[in-house]
Design an enzyme around this catalytic site. Structure first.
Site, PDB file in Angstrom:
ATOM      1  N   ARG A 124       0.824  -1.211   0.000  1.00 20.71           N
ATOM      2  CA  ARG A 124       0.000   0.000   0.000  1.00 20.71           C
ATOM      3  C   ARG A 124       0.856   1.257   0.000  1.00 20.71           C
ATOM      4  O   ARG A 124       0.547   2.234  -0.683  1.00 20.71           O
ATOM      5  CB  ARG A 124      -0.926  -0.033   1.223  1.00 20.71           C
ATOM      6  CG  ARG A 124      -1.999   1.031   1.196  1.00 20.71           C
ATOM      7  CD  ARG A 124      -3.009   0.776   2.295  1.00 20.71           C
ATOM      8  NE  ARG A 124      -2.466   1.012   3.618  1.00 20.71           N
ATOM      9  CZ  ARG A 124      -2.698   0.246   4.681  1.00 20.71           C
ATOM     10  NH1 ARG A 124      -3.425  -0.836   4.560  1.00 20.71           N
ATOM     11  NH2 ARG A 124      -2.178   0.547   5.863  1.00 20.71           N
ATOM     12  N   GLN A 155      -8.773   2.544   9.522  1.00 16.55           N
ATOM     13  CA  GLN A 155      -8.860   3.877  10.102  1.00 16.55           C
ATOM     14  C   GLN A 155      -9.455   4.883   9.118  1.00 16.55           C
ATOM     15  O   GLN A 155      -9.270   4.779   7.915  1.00 16.55           O
ATOM     16  CB  GLN A 155      -7.489   4.358  10.598  1.00 16.55           C
ATOM     17  CG  GLN A 155      -6.397   4.453   9.561  1.00 16.55           C
ATOM     18  CD  GLN A 155      -5.560   3.204   9.458  1.00 16.55           C
ATOM     19  OE1 GLN A 155      -6.107   2.122   9.570  1.00 16.55           O
ATOM     20  NE2 GLN A 155      -4.260   3.347   9.228  1.00 16.55           N
ATOM     21  N   TRP A 157      -8.999   8.045   8.164  1.00 20.75           N
ATOM     22  CA  TRP A 157      -8.246   8.837   7.195  1.00 20.75           C
ATOM     23  C   TRP A 157      -7.628   7.978   6.097  1.00 20.75           C
ATOM     24  O   TRP A 157      -7.386   8.456   5.004  1.00 20.75           O
ATOM     25  CB  TRP A 157      -7.174   9.674   7.882  1.00 20.75           C
ATOM     26  CG  TRP A 157      -6.274   8.910   8.789  1.00 20.75           C
ATOM     27  CD1 TRP A 157      -5.219   8.108   8.446  1.00 20.75           C
ATOM     28  CD2 TRP A 157      -6.361   8.864  10.214  1.00 20.75           C
ATOM     29  NE1 TRP A 157      -4.644   7.570   9.560  1.00 20.75           N
ATOM     30  CE2 TRP A 157      -5.307   8.016  10.666  1.00 20.75           C
ATOM     31  CE3 TRP A 157      -7.193   9.448  11.159  1.00 20.75           C
ATOM     32  CZ2 TRP A 157      -5.103   7.747  12.015  1.00 20.75           C
ATOM     33  CZ3 TRP A 157      -6.978   9.180  12.499  1.00 20.75           C
ATOM     34  CH2 TRP A 157      -5.947   8.346  12.918  1.00 20.75           C
ATOM     35  N   GLU A 161      -7.514   8.744   2.129  1.00 23.38           N
ATOM     36  CA  GLU A 161      -6.242   8.770   1.405  1.00 23.38           C
ATOM     37  C   GLU A 161      -6.246   7.817   0.213  1.00 23.38           C
ATOM     38  O   GLU A 161      -5.872   8.199  -0.904  1.00 23.38           O
ATOM     39  CB  GLU A 161      -5.102   8.403   2.365  1.00 23.38           C
ATOM     40  CG  GLU A 161      -4.820   9.448   3.424  1.00 23.38           C
ATOM     41  CD  GLU A 161      -3.867   8.971   4.493  1.00 23.38           C
ATOM     42  OE1 GLU A 161      -3.563   9.771   5.403  1.00 23.38           O
ATOM     43  OE2 GLU A 161      -3.437   7.804   4.457  1.00 23.38           O
ATOM     44  N   ASP A 295      -3.049   2.152  20.868  1.00 23.74           N
ATOM     45  CA  ASP A 295      -1.868   2.725  21.503  1.00 23.74           C
ATOM     46  C   ASP A 295      -2.253   3.812  22.501  1.00 23.74           C
ATOM     47  O   ASP A 295      -1.904   3.758  23.686  1.00 23.74           O
ATOM     48  CB  ASP A 295      -0.949   3.290  20.418  1.00 23.74           C
ATOM     49  CG  ASP A 295       0.495   3.428  20.866  1.00 23.74           C
ATOM     50  OD1 ASP A 295       0.890   2.731  21.824  1.00 23.74           O
ATOM     51  OD2 ASP A 295       1.227   4.215  20.255  1.00 23.74           O
ATOM     52  N   ARG A 493       3.931   4.896   7.707  1.00 24.65           N
ATOM     53  CA  ARG A 493       5.168   4.137   7.898  1.00 24.65           C
ATOM     54  C   ARG A 493       5.827   3.870   6.551  1.00 24.65           C
ATOM     55  O   ARG A 493       5.140   3.513   5.587  1.00 24.65           O
ATOM     56  CB  ARG A 493       4.838   2.804   8.600  1.00 24.65           C
ATOM     57  CG  ARG A 493       4.400   3.007  10.027  1.00 24.65           C
ATOM     58  CD  ARG A 493       4.144   1.708  10.748  1.00 24.65           C
ATOM     59  NE  ARG A 493       2.789   1.198  10.518  1.00 24.65           N
ATOM     60  CZ  ARG A 493       2.268   0.159  11.189  1.00 24.65           C
ATOM     61  NH1 ARG A 493       2.976  -0.461  12.122  1.00 24.65           N
ATOM     62  NH2 ARG A 493       1.050  -0.253  10.943  1.00 24.65           N
TER      63      ARG A 493
END
Length: 521
Positions: A124, A155, A157, A161, A295, A493
């Site tokens: 991706r 998620q 966003w 995207e 997290d 990432r």
């Protein structure tokens, strides 16, 4: 900030005695006061994000394409030139920055293909950066395969995207018929007035770049440009996200409590954090972010429990339910939603948050088994959102420690083995100066070293290593009491972004775990 020492949880042999111990305590307290001074009137730690080349390049390209805001374009171009010349980032961002400036060369076209992504998002990410390089005129658009952009259930966003990238590629390859009305609807948050939706400048920029392909949507894009410009920093660049105020508040609160500080300031931080809990029971990384994640929720639970479990019992229970609902069938936890691959650091964080409640014993045991199964032959773990190898190690070590309470003899032996191998991995990968970098062989930096300190703190057999690491942190302290460090946070990432406040917070958390002086916990 006046320290109020909390009841001792049991003493360990301090790293230093006499004048040396006094010096280390003095340095730690200077840092604690600096961290406390970052807390604003609202009770949250101020943790803004620095400008980054990726978002600045996209903003410059967008403004140039729309022939808008010439002064802002000059500021963005200056930021890009200065950064590429003085502090060049990774190859992908260098290529995008040069493309936005009109100076991209043949080597820049291969940047996306050569990108190293060591997690499940690799395909991706290569698709994303190849598309962006093509959009900025430095590559060829990839062929549109609709299934490659399908991220339903992930998620919020990411859906915006990937849909934006699909639209860019469809128009770039002459196949606009592949774009549906539903695709355009997904991009609606990009043109919402005000600050970036979900505090995410990257998502908004991608949405605007895609929306401008549709003649009927160009006016909304142009109206949104003023809000984009409002996000520019003093350096002329644009950051990835607005900040990480909730993450920083939770982790700083944990560090302050562990250092022995209590009182109105810490209580105010906890109350402010609790007041930002999302309706689903989880927490996001910054005020205004409605997308909860494992997290931030895990750190929030630990902090709220540590400073006022009775006062925040209802909030803690809701956050625990949020975590439990995200657990995967493999016993691990993903970052955002059930069904997304589980990750070591996220699982360890959830274990730490859930372990104090005996009702979650089975979940904790399954989580630790997932961590053990993911341990590499050398004792280490893969990297996730943090690009530090020591991050997943310290979180796994703490998870093993948390799971030990209530475990039977056989389970304890297994936990001790995982822990011993993880700490042994750190012991074998440190640098000669006593510190650690992102990966073995990288120069030592304070954040990576602080994470290693946390992992080493409960291992008496590695006391000499711990002493050297703490000494390095002491020596790296700046005259103002704070720290400068290579950032460790990545998004998307593996692209790093910098929230400078996290250097101070991470080191304080490391020093809070180190047994410094006679008052050490």
């Amino acid at each position: 900030m006046t320290p109020v020492l909390l009841p001792s949880a049991g003493r360990v042999e301090p790293l230093a005695h006499g004048p040396h111990a006094h010096e280390l305590l003095h340095r730690r307290d200077r840092l604690a006061r600096r961290v406390a001074a970052r807390v604003g009137p609202d009770g949250l730690l101020r943790a803004p994000c620095e400008s980054r080349v990726l978002e600045s390049a996209l903003a410059l390209w967008l403004l140039t394409a729309e022939r808008a805001a010439p002064q802002a374009r000059r500021r963005l171009a200056r930021y890009l030139r200065d950064t590429l010349d003085g502090r060049p980032p990774d190859a992908v961002q260098r290529a995008l920055g040069r493309a936005a400036l009109g100076t991209a060369g043949p080597a820049d076209r291969a940047a996306a293909r050569e990108l190293v992504v060591d997690d499940f998002t690799a395909d991706r990410k290569r698709l994303m950066f190849a598309t962006l390089l093509a959009e900025l005129g430095a590559g060829e658009f990839p062929r549109v395969r609709p299934e490659a952009y399908d991220v339903r259930g992930q998620q919020s966003w990411l859906q915006l995207e990937m849909t934006s990238l699909k639209i860019m590629a469809a128009y770039g390859t002459g196949a606009p018929g592949l774009v549906t009305g539903a695709d355009w609807d997904v991009l609606a948050p990009a043109v919402r007035p005000g600050p970036a939706w979900e505090c995410n400048n990257l998502a908004r920029l991608l949405g605007l770049l895609a929306l401008r392909k549709h003649p009927g949507r160009r006016p909304a894009v142009r109206r949104a440009l003023g809000d984009v410009l409002a996000g520019l920093g003093a350096d002329g660049g644009l950051p990835f996200i607005t900040g990480m105020g909730l993450f920083a508040t939770a982790t700083a609160g944990l560090a302050l409590v562990r250092c022995g500080y209590a009182g109105p300031l810490v209580d105010r931080m906890a109350d402010a954090l609790a007041g930002r809990q999302n309706p689903d029971g989880g927490f996001g990384f910054h005020p205004g972010v409605t997308q909860s994640d494992v997290d931030d929720t895990s750190y929030a639970v630990e902090f709220l429990r540590g400073t006022g479990a009775a006062r925040h019992r209802r909030r803690i229970r809701a956050a625990e339910r949020h975590l439990l609902e995200r657990r995967n069938s493999d016993g691990g936890f993903p970052t955002y939603a059930r069904g997304i691959p589980s990750e070591i650091a996220m699982t360890a964080g959830a274990v730490n948050a859930l372990a104090p409640d005996p009702a979650h014993r089975a979940v904790v045991e399954d989580g630790v088994r997932f961590i053990a199964a993911g341990q590499r032959p050398d004792g280490g773990f893969g990297r996730g959102w943090s690009r530090n190898a020591s991050n997943a190690v310290f979180r796994a070590v703490l998870a093993c420690d948390a799971a030990r309470a209530g475990a039977g003899p056989a389970a304890r032996r297994e936990l001790d083995l995982v822990r011993s191998r993880a700490v042994g991995h750190l012991a074998g990968t440190g640098n000669a100066d006593g510190g650690w970098g992102h990966r073995p062989g990288d120069p030592s930096d304070p954040i990576s070293t602080a994470y290693a300190v946390i992992a080493l703190a409960g291992s008496p057999e590695h006391r000499p290593l711990l002493r050297r690491a703490v000494r390095l942190l002491a020596d790296r302290q700046q005259p103002d009491g704070g720290y400068l460090s290579r950032p460790d946070q990545a998004g998307p990432r593996p692209l790093l972004y910098d929230v400078p406040a996290l250097a101070d917070v991470s080191v304080l958390l490391g020093l809070a775990h180190a047994p410094i002086g006679p008052a050490a916990r």
